[in-house]
Design an enzyme around this catalytic site. Sequence first.
Site, PDB file in Angstrom:
ATOM      1  N   ASP A  24       0.780  -1.242   0.000  1.00 45.85           N
ATOM      2  CA  ASP A  24       0.000   0.000   0.000  1.00 45.85           C
ATOM      3  C   ASP A  24       0.810   1.291   0.000  1.00 45.85           C
ATOM      4  OD1 ASP A  24      -2.656  -0.954  -0.129  1.00 45.85           O
ATOM      5  OD2 ASP A  24      -2.516  -1.623   1.939  1.00 45.85           O
ATOM      6  N   ASP A  58      -6.325  -4.048  -6.177  1.00 42.41           N
ATOM      7  CA  ASP A  58      -5.989  -2.677  -5.764  1.00 42.41           C
ATOM      8  C   ASP A  58      -4.522  -2.341  -6.028  1.00 42.41           C
ATOM      9  OD1 ASP A  58      -7.999  -4.061  -4.420  1.00 42.41           O
ATOM     10  OD2 ASP A  58      -8.026  -2.700  -2.737  1.00 42.41           O
TER      11      ASP A  58
END
Length: 401
Positions: free
Chosen positions: A120, A184
Site C-alpha cells: 500500500d 488494488d
Amino acid sequence: MRILRGIVLGTLVLPLFAAKSEISGESELRSRLHSVFQRIEAQYRAMEAKVDRQPSGRNVPLDVRGGTNHFSTVKAWTSGFYPGALWLVYEYTRSGFWKDAAVRRTAPYECIRHFSADHDIGFMLYCSAGNGYRLGVNRDVYRPWLMDAAKALSTRFRPDIGLIQSWDARELAGAKMQRPVIIDNMMNLELLMFAAEHGDADAGRIARCHADTTDRRHFRADGSAYHIVDYRRDSADIFAYFAGQGASADGAWSRGQAWALYGFTMMFRLTRDERYLRRAVSCADWWLRQSMPEDMVPYWDFSVSGRPGEPRDSSAAAIAASALLELHKYVDESQGCRYRSRAVATLLSLTSDSYFAKEGTNGNFLLMHSTGFKPNNGQVDVPIVYADYYFLEALVRFHRL
Ligand code: GLY
C-alpha cells in the site's frame, strides 16, 4: 499565413467541435463547481481544526463510525488520502492556505519512505508527497522519499509469478493465503512509474510486469476483475481466489472493479501500451454494462445490486468517475462521449444532497455512503477518506477539461 490559416480554422472548427462534444449535464455540473468547492473548503477547514486537536501521531482523518471521527497513524493504508485531498483542494483553489495545510500534513510521511510491510505504500506516499511533487511543491524533499518508497515496494516483487505480492502469507476469514495479490495493487504502480521516470529502470520493469500479469491472470471472461488471487508459495500456480471485501470469490466487488479501471487507465497514460488501453476499455465497458441504480452509485458488490437494505459505495463511484474522465481522452469520440457522460452523471449525483454532505455534518468529510468492508461489518454506509480523495480528483479533472 500559416498562423492566419490556423486562426481561421480554429475559429471555424473549434466552436463546432465544442458544440458537438457538449455532454448532457456538463453545464449544470460546471455551474455547481464554485459552490461545491466553497462547501468543500468549509468542511475541510473544520476538519483541519479537528486534526489539530488530535495527538500528533494519530491524527490522519479516516472515517466516521458510530457518529465519531476516527483517525489513523501514517502507517494505515489510507493515510495518504487526507494530505492528498488537501493537495487537490489546493490545485483547484490555488490558495496559500491549502498549500500550507497540504505541506504541513505531508511532512510526517518521511518516516514511511522505507515501508515495505505490504503493497500500500503507493497509496500512502504517492497520494500525499506524489501530489505535492506533481504540483511543483517541495520537489527536492519529496523526490527522494518517492524513490525510496518505490525501492521498498519493489522488494515485494516475485519474479516467478511476475507480480508484487500484496501481503505476506496471512489468514483471511479463517483461510490461509500463501502469496495474495489484490486488484488494488494496480494503483500502486504509479509510484513505480514515477521512480522509472526518475532513473529507476527496475521499478518501471516491475510495474509493467505486474500490469501484464494482472491483465492475463486477474480477469474473468466477462471482463470483471477477481478481487484477490492467491498464488502457491512454491510455484506460479494459483492456489485460490478470495472474496476479501467482496461478497464472494466469484462476485464483483465494486471498488475492486473501479481500481482495475483506474489502474489500467493510469498505466496507459504512463506507458502508451495499447494492451493497457484495451484492458481499461474492457473494464469501463464492463462498468457501463452493469445494472446500476439511477444515481450511478453502485451497491458495495455488484452481485447484491438492488437487494433491499444493501449499502452503496460512493467511493467506488468516485474512483470510476475519475478514471472515466481520464479514459475518455484516449478513445474515439463516440466512445469518449459515453465515458465522459457517465462520469458527469455520476458527479452530478455525488454533488447532490443525497451524497454530498451539508456543511457541519458528516464529521466534516465530503461524501456520505461509502462502504469499506461489508463482510466484516467494517465501515458500512459511512464517510471514508478515500471517497473524498477520488471525488476531489474527479472534480479537478472535470474542471480542467
Ligand atoms: N485497498 C483496500 C480497499 O480498497 O478497501
